[in-house]
Design a protein around this motif. Structure first.
Motif, PDB file in Angstrom:
ATOM      1  N   ILE A   1       0.647   7.614  -3.653  1.00 15.80           N
ATOM      2  CA  ILE A   1       1.956   6.951  -3.505  1.00 15.80           C
ATOM      3  C   ILE A   1       1.734   5.448  -3.442  1.00 15.80           C
ATOM      4  O   ILE A   1       0.847   4.974  -2.715  1.00 15.80           O
ATOM      5  CB  ILE A   1       2.643   7.427  -2.207  1.00 15.80           C
ATOM      6  CG1 ILE A   1       2.835   8.930  -2.229  1.00 15.80           C
ATOM      7  CG2 ILE A   1       3.994   6.729  -2.020  1.00 15.80           C
ATOM      8  CD1 ILE A   1       2.823   9.544  -0.874  1.00 15.80           C
ATOM      9  N   ASN A   2       2.553   4.709  -4.159  1.00 19.43           N
ATOM     10  CA  ASN A   2       2.436   3.253  -4.167  1.00 19.43           C
ATOM     11  C   ASN A   2       3.531   2.619  -3.307  1.00 19.43           C
ATOM     12  O   ASN A   2       4.706   2.668  -3.667  1.00 19.43           O
ATOM     13  CB  ASN A   2       2.533   2.733  -5.612  1.00 19.43           C
ATOM     14  CG  ASN A   2       2.524   1.222  -5.651  1.00 19.43           C
ATOM     15  OD1 ASN A   2       1.890   0.584  -4.806  1.00 19.43           O
ATOM     16  ND2 ASN A   2       3.223   0.649  -6.607  1.00 19.43           N
ATOM     17  N   GLY A   3       3.124   2.014  -2.189  1.00 20.09           N
ATOM     18  CA  GLY A   3       4.094   1.391  -1.283  1.00 20.09           C
ATOM     19  C   GLY A   3       4.379  -0.064  -1.573  1.00 20.09           C
ATOM     20  O   GLY A   3       5.111  -0.716  -0.823  1.00 20.09           O
TER      21      GLY A   3
ATOM     22  N   THR B   1       5.640  14.380   0.612  1.00 14.45           N
ATOM     23  CA  THR B   1       4.738  14.661  -0.522  1.00 14.45           C
ATOM     24  C   THR B   1       3.915  15.908  -0.252  1.00 14.45           C
ATOM     25  O   THR B   1       3.766  16.782  -1.124  1.00 14.45           O
ATOM     26  CB  THR B   1       3.810  13.447  -0.757  1.00 14.45           C
ATOM     27  OG1 THR B   1       4.621  12.320  -1.046  1.00 14.45           O
ATOM     28  CG2 THR B   1       2.854  13.695  -1.915  1.00 14.45           C
TER      29      THR B   1
ATOM     30  N   ILE C   1       5.787   5.256   5.845  1.00 16.64           N
ATOM     31  CA  ILE C   1       4.473   5.699   5.349  1.00 16.64           C
ATOM     32  C   ILE C   1       4.264   7.166   5.739  1.00 16.64           C
ATOM     33  O   ILE C   1       3.792   7.988   4.943  1.00 16.64           O
ATOM     34  CB  ILE C   1       3.369   4.783   5.932  1.00 16.64           C
ATOM     35  CG1 ILE C   1       3.494   3.383   5.318  1.00 16.64           C
ATOM     36  CG2 ILE C   1       1.976   5.373   5.747  1.00 16.64           C
ATOM     37  CD1 ILE C   1       2.517   2.348   5.858  1.00 16.64           C
TER      38      ILE C   1
ATOM     39  N   THR D   1      -0.956   0.699   0.608  1.00 17.65           N
ATOM     40  CA  THR D   1      -0.231  -0.245   1.449  1.00 17.65           C
ATOM     41  C   THR D   1      -1.071  -1.518   1.547  1.00 17.65           C
ATOM     42  O   THR D   1      -1.135  -2.170   2.582  1.00 17.65           O
ATOM     43  CB  THR D   1       0.163   0.372   2.808  1.00 17.65           C
ATOM     44  OG1 THR D   1       0.840  -0.629   3.584  1.00 17.65           O
ATOM     45  CG2 THR D   1      -1.015   0.926   3.579  1.00 17.65           C
TER      46      THR D   1
ATOM     47  N   VAL E   1       4.179  10.694   3.308  1.00 11.63           N
ATOM     48  CA  VAL E   1       3.082  11.669   3.344  1.00 11.63           C
ATOM     49  C   VAL E   1       3.626  13.071   3.645  1.00 11.63           C
ATOM     50  O   VAL E   1       3.264  14.052   2.978  1.00 11.63           O
ATOM     51  CB  VAL E   1       2.024  11.260   4.397  1.00 11.63           C
ATOM     52  CG1 VAL E   1       1.033  12.382   4.655  1.00 11.63           C
ATOM     53  CG2 VAL E   1       1.293  10.006   3.925  1.00 11.63           C
TER      54      VAL E   1
ATOM     55  N   GLN F   1      -2.250   6.600  -0.084  1.00 16.40           N
ATOM     56  CA  GLN F   1      -1.088   5.715  -0.205  1.00 16.40           C
ATOM     57  C   GLN F   1      -1.554   4.257  -0.290  1.00 16.40           C
ATOM     58  O   GLN F   1      -2.392   3.826   0.497  1.00 16.40           O
ATOM     59  CB  GLN F   1      -0.208   5.915   1.030  1.00 16.40           C
ATOM     60  CG  GLN F   1       1.181   5.421   0.841  1.00 16.40           C
ATOM     61  CD  GLN F   1       2.182   6.004   1.855  1.00 16.40           C
ATOM     62  OE1 GLN F   1       3.248   5.487   1.963  1.00 16.40           O
ATOM     63  NE2 GLN F   1       1.855   7.049   2.564  1.00 16.40           N
TER      64      GLN F   1
END
Ligand code: NAI
Ligand code: DG6
Length: 529
Positions: free
Chosen positions: A286-288, A444, A437, A237, A441, A235
């Protein structure tokens, strides 16, 4: 195999001819009901109920999962890591308001419930933790690691973040001190120049290259084998990057993107390099943050590899309120005419966003969040009409992570009257983002264990277990929308921002996987007797 095999550690069993439990799987035969609309010659709508039959297959074996964060040493990275350690150890710490116990408040998966059904005798609702609807990973069991351009160990980085109580920090300090982020990719042009002084943990090279892609892939594989993990989820962040220009021949297709990385094109961002590394190994990414990490070439690459991607930008405070409040106002028939959203914050995120190009990425993701709700109401808004919407962000070091978000909603009500709603939202930004966050996870990971296939209407009878043509969901996980400000959706499909709809999609897709009907609030049983 039978319809009633007792699940291990699972809270309930579904007793239905459409649901089969095996040692390792839950199989459900699900009827998806929609309404198809056409217009007749007179221009009148004709609404026709439709049914599509699906088989869902859920892998019941809960894997050992690694969560690798890009930006591990930042405010979010250190706060979520300390939070997982504190929960895992069941920590209690003193504050001036008395003792506090570790919790997962703010996580929809860990902190909210859903209605399973009504008690057979009393007809009262039976609610279960969201986490128990499917055999999901527990956040306490996540192994945390990742990268940062700052070499600070996580105990010092947690102090730098200035988010958690000193008494709590003291309890997790030893474990945090032993964690040092892996060196990362740093292309200075993509984040604010004011971040340069923390970049002391960087891989050689300031432009995209295949060596960087390969190094990240190796880091993930090494982490997986060091900790004996079944899978890893990555991810972003890290700092908000500027937007990458979409250039035909450079990042518009999967092949062009790969070639551009090989050739060291300057328009390829670090976050896209991370995404590509993950996609090539089918590691979910994943793009936060708000930037356009998923350039068209990255989306195509993910589709090609059947890899899961999700984004963009955690929807933590102001925008979450906005996507609930605007949904309420417009669905109440109230004509919202303007939204003014001001923010000031003093953490490193605020410092990075004080640079125009990075602010612009955030402005875009914060601004498009009411479009679907406005467009859906043709009674209040003419085609193309839209409420005014302004987003301001200012860096104010003194308030640290304690972000102030001030919003004014101005609306037209009955007979030319006006309603003004003012909201003043104050809290540590990272304490809102950290549970998201984890949710990202957990959801997903769960999606990597769900498969589906369409079945013709004629094929009634028990669900067969042969592999048939089962496949995974689309690479772009729009089911993550609830946690994200600017949800990425499969190309050509609509974006849903309304919070209630986003939650309903998440809840009802998971319910379908165990053969349960969508949540319904009709409660006819309390009305028809
Ligand atoms: P932060 O600035 O404290 O942490 C970011 C970390 O990323 C820093 O430690 C920095 O050294 C590191 N970094 C920068 N470039 C990197 C790279 N290429 N590779 C590895 N590490 C890199 O920021 P914070 O507050 O943790 O937020 C992180 C991101 O999440 C920001 O983009 C922010 O806009 C976004 N976000 C935060 C929300 C919140 O409520 N805290 C909500 C929505 C989004
Ligand atoms: C200023 O708004 C800083 C940003 O990083 C936000 O704090 C973050 O994107 C959270 O935004 P929101 O609108 O979900 O509270």
């Amino acid at each position: 195999t039978n319809g009633h095999t007792e699940p291990r550690g699972e809270l309930f069993t579904v007793d239905s001819p459409n649901v089969t439990y095996t040692e390792n799987e839950i199989l459900s035969k699900y009827t998806y009901r929609t309404t198809s609309v056409t217009r007749n010659a007179a221009g009148k709508y004709i609404a026709t109920p439709r049914e599509t039959l699906y088989d869902f297959r859920v892998d019941r074996k809960v894997p050992k999962v690694g969560m690798m964060l890009v930006g591990l040493g930042g405010n979010n990275g250190t706060t979520v890591t300390a939070g997982v350690i504190a929960n895992r150890r069941g920590l209690v710490w003193e504050t001036r308001e008395g003792p506090r116990v570790a919790n997962y408040y703010g996580s929809v998966i860990m902190g909210s419930t859903m209605k399973l059904g009504a008690d057979a005798e009393t007809n009262k609702d039976i609610n279960i933790p969201f986490h128990d609807i499917l055999p999901m990973v527990h956040p306490n069991d996540l192994v945390v690691g990742g990268w940062d351009i700052s070499s600070m160990n996580l105990a010092d980085a947690m102090d730098r973040a200035a988010v958690l109580e000193p008494t709590l920090k003291a309890l997790v300090k030893k474990e945090m001190a032993a964690m040092v982020p892996l060196p990362s990719i740093y292309y200075p042009d993509f984040i604010a120049a004011n971040q340069e002084d923390r970049a002391d943990n960087v891989l050689l090279g300031s432009k995209a290259c295949m060596e960087h892609v390969e190094k990240i892939r190796k880091d993930i594989r090494d982490f997986k084998s060091q900790h004996g993990l079944d899978k890893v989820i990555v991810q972003w962040t890290a700092n908000t990057e500027r937007y990458a220009n979409i250039i035909p021949g450079v990042n518009d297709t999967a092949d062009n993107l790969l070639r551009s990385i090989e050739q060291g094109h300057e328009e390829i961002s670090p976050s896209t390099v991370f995404a590509v590394a993950c996609i090539l190994d089918k590691v979910p990414f994943i793009n936060g943050s708000p930037q356009n990490t998923f350039v068209p070439g990255a989306v195509e690459l993910a589709e090609r590899h059947g890899a899961f991607i999700g984004g963009d930008d955690f929807k933590s405070g102001q925008t979450k309120m906005k996507s609930a409040l605007v949904d309420f106002l417009i669905n109440a028939g109230i004509k919202l005419t303007s939204i003014a959203s001001y923010n000031h914050l003093g953490n490193n995120d605020g410092k990075n966003l004080s640079s125009h190009r990075q602010f612009r990425s955030k402005e875009i993701s914060k601004s498009n969040v009411v479009d679907d709700m406005v467009e859906a109401n043709s009674v209040l808004y003419k085609k193309g009409e839209h409420p005014d919407h302004t987003v301001v962000i200012k860096y104010m070091p003194a308030v640290g992570d304690n972000k102030r978000a001030l919003d004014e909603y101005y609306a037209e009500i009955f007979m030319g009257g006006h309603q003004t709603i003012s909201i003043f939202n104050v809290c540590e930004d990272s304490l809102l983002a950290s549970p998201l966050i984890l949710d990202l996870v957990l959801v997903t990971e769960m999606m990597t264990r769900i498969q589906w296939r369409a079945r013709p209407a004629a094929a009634a009878g028990p669900t067969s277990q042969d592999d048939g043509d089962f496949k995974g969901f689309h690479s772009v996980l729009s089911i993550l929308s609830y946690m994200l400000k600017a949800p990425l959706t499969p190309p050509g499909t609509p974006v849903i921002n309304a919070l209630a709809k986003q939650r309903a999609a998440l809840t009802n897709i998971f319910r379908a996987c165990v053969g349960l009907e969508p949540e319904s609030d009709m409660t006819l049983e309390h009305k028809l007797f």
